[in-house]
Design an enzyme around this catalytic site. Sequence first.
Site, PDB file in Angstrom:
ATOM      1  CG  ASP A  30      -2.067   0.980   1.090  1.00 36.95           C
ATOM      2  OD1 ASP A  30      -3.210   0.528   0.938  1.00 36.95           O
ATOM      3  OD2 ASP A  30      -1.816   2.202   1.118  1.00 36.95           O
ATOM      4  CB  ILE A  31       0.761   4.308  -2.095  1.00 39.07           C
ATOM      5  CG1 ILE A  31       1.847   5.212  -2.645  1.00 39.07           C
ATOM      6  CG2 ILE A  31      -0.507   5.078  -1.750  1.00 39.07           C
ATOM      7  CD1 ILE A  31       1.513   5.822  -3.993  1.00 39.07           C
ATOM      8  CG  ASN A  87     -12.266  -0.619   3.900  1.00 43.98           C
ATOM      9  OD1 ASN A  87     -12.560  -1.092   4.990  1.00 43.98           O
ATOM     10  ND2 ASN A  87     -11.139   0.030   3.687  1.00 43.98           N
ATOM     11  CG  HIS A 100      -9.037  -2.830  -2.411  1.00 42.80           C
ATOM     12  ND1 HIS A 100      -9.956  -2.048  -3.072  1.00 42.80           N
ATOM     13  CD2 HIS A 100      -8.802  -2.207  -1.228  1.00 42.80           C
ATOM     14  CE1 HIS A 100     -10.256  -0.997  -2.323  1.00 42.80           C
ATOM     15  NE2 HIS A 100      -9.579  -1.077  -1.181  1.00 42.80           N
ATOM     16  CG  MET A 101      -7.961  -8.871   1.926  1.00 42.32           C
ATOM     17  SD  MET A 101      -7.744 -10.647   2.023  1.00 42.32           S
ATOM     18  CE  MET A 101      -9.450 -11.171   2.071  1.00 42.32           C
ATOM     19  CG  HIS A 102      -6.907  -2.809   3.055  1.00 38.71           C
ATOM     20  ND1 HIS A 102      -6.164  -1.688   2.768  1.00 38.71           N
ATOM     21  CD2 HIS A 102      -8.150  -2.536   2.582  1.00 38.71           C
ATOM     22  CE1 HIS A 102      -6.908  -0.786   2.181  1.00 38.71           C
ATOM     23  NE2 HIS A 102      -8.134  -1.269   2.054  1.00 38.71           N
TER      24      HIS A 102
HETATM   25  P1  5GP Z   1      -9.837   1.595   0.388  1.00 41.12           P
HETATM   26  O1  5GP Z   1     -10.040   2.733   1.328  1.00 41.12           O
HETATM   27  O2  5GP Z   1     -10.492   1.841  -0.971  1.00 41.12           O
HETATM   28  O3  5GP Z   1     -10.235   0.275   0.980  1.00 41.12           O
HETATM   29  O4  5GP Z   1      -8.284   1.479   0.191  1.00 41.12           O
HETATM   30  C1  5GP Z   1      -7.574   1.882  -0.936  1.00 41.12           C
HETATM   31  C2  5GP Z   1      -6.113   1.743  -0.589  1.00 41.12           C
HETATM   32  O5  5GP Z   1      -5.351   1.894  -1.760  1.00 41.12           O
HETATM   33  C3  5GP Z   1      -5.605   2.800   0.398  1.00 41.12           C
HETATM   34  O6  5GP Z   1      -5.046   2.141   1.547  1.00 41.12           O
HETATM   35  C4  5GP Z   1      -4.566   3.581  -0.390  1.00 41.12           C
HETATM   36  O7  5GP Z   1      -3.450   3.974   0.380  1.00 41.12           O
HETATM   37  C5  5GP Z   1      -4.169   2.605  -1.481  1.00 41.12           C
HETATM   38  N1  5GP Z   1      -3.749   3.244  -2.709  1.00 41.12           N
HETATM   39  C6  5GP Z   1      -4.381   4.254  -3.356  1.00 41.12           C
HETATM   40  N2  5GP Z   1      -3.740   4.588  -4.484  1.00 41.12           N
HETATM   41  C7  5GP Z   1      -2.650   3.782  -4.553  1.00 41.12           C
HETATM   42  C8  5GP Z   1      -1.581   3.652  -5.494  1.00 41.12           C
HETATM   43  O8  5GP Z   1      -1.491   4.354  -6.509  1.00 41.12           O
HETATM   44  N3  5GP Z   1      -0.636   2.715  -5.218  1.00 41.12           N
HETATM   45  C9  5GP Z   1      -0.699   1.922  -4.110  1.00 41.12           C
HETATM   46  N4  5GP Z   1       0.293   1.041  -3.945  1.00 41.12           N
HETATM   47  N5  5GP Z   1      -1.697   2.000  -3.206  1.00 41.12           N
HETATM   48  C10 5GP Z   1      -2.657   2.927  -3.428  1.00 41.12           C
END
Ligand code: 5GP
Length: 114
Positions: A30-31, A87, A100-102
């Site tokens: 994650d970024i 989420n 996606h899964m974290h």
């Molecule tokens: P969400 O809130 O949709 O469940 O999580 C999206 C996740 O994607 C966030 O934790 C965010 O930091 C990550 N993310 C967003 N854009 C990028 C990107 O360009 N590269 C990477 N590696 N992660 C990203």
Amino acid sequence: MEDCIFCKIINGEIPCVKVYETEKVLAFDDINPMAPVHVVIIPKEHIPTLMDVTQGKTDVLDAIFLAAQEVARIKGIDKRGFRTIVNCNKEGGQLIFHLHMHVLGGKKLRDVLN
Ligand code: 5GP
Ligand code: ZN
């Protein structure tokens, strides 16, 4: 899908730090990590949310969960423990509408999610 950040990561338009890849899924750091280990696992097929996974198409969920096991092994948190989060939609905190899964770990995570 156009204008989807995660589809752009899959097709190489946006770079990522790859952790693991199969025919069906890609896992990358994650970024904006919320823990020492924070990996995002995405299906290569564009599926907007968990609610869009239908009966008969649940193989993508198998692939994501099995990838979570492999990511945990690769990151060395399989025995220590980790947390998986998906989420869904606005109140669930979903910002990117590509399923996606974290995978979070590397420290003792707080007991309560908010
Ligand atoms: P969400 O809130 O949709 O469940 O999580 C999206 C996740 O994607 C966030 O934790 C965010 O930091 C990550 N993310 C967003 N854009 C990028 C990107 O360009 N590269 C990477 N590696 N992660 C990203
Ligand atoms: Zn997408």
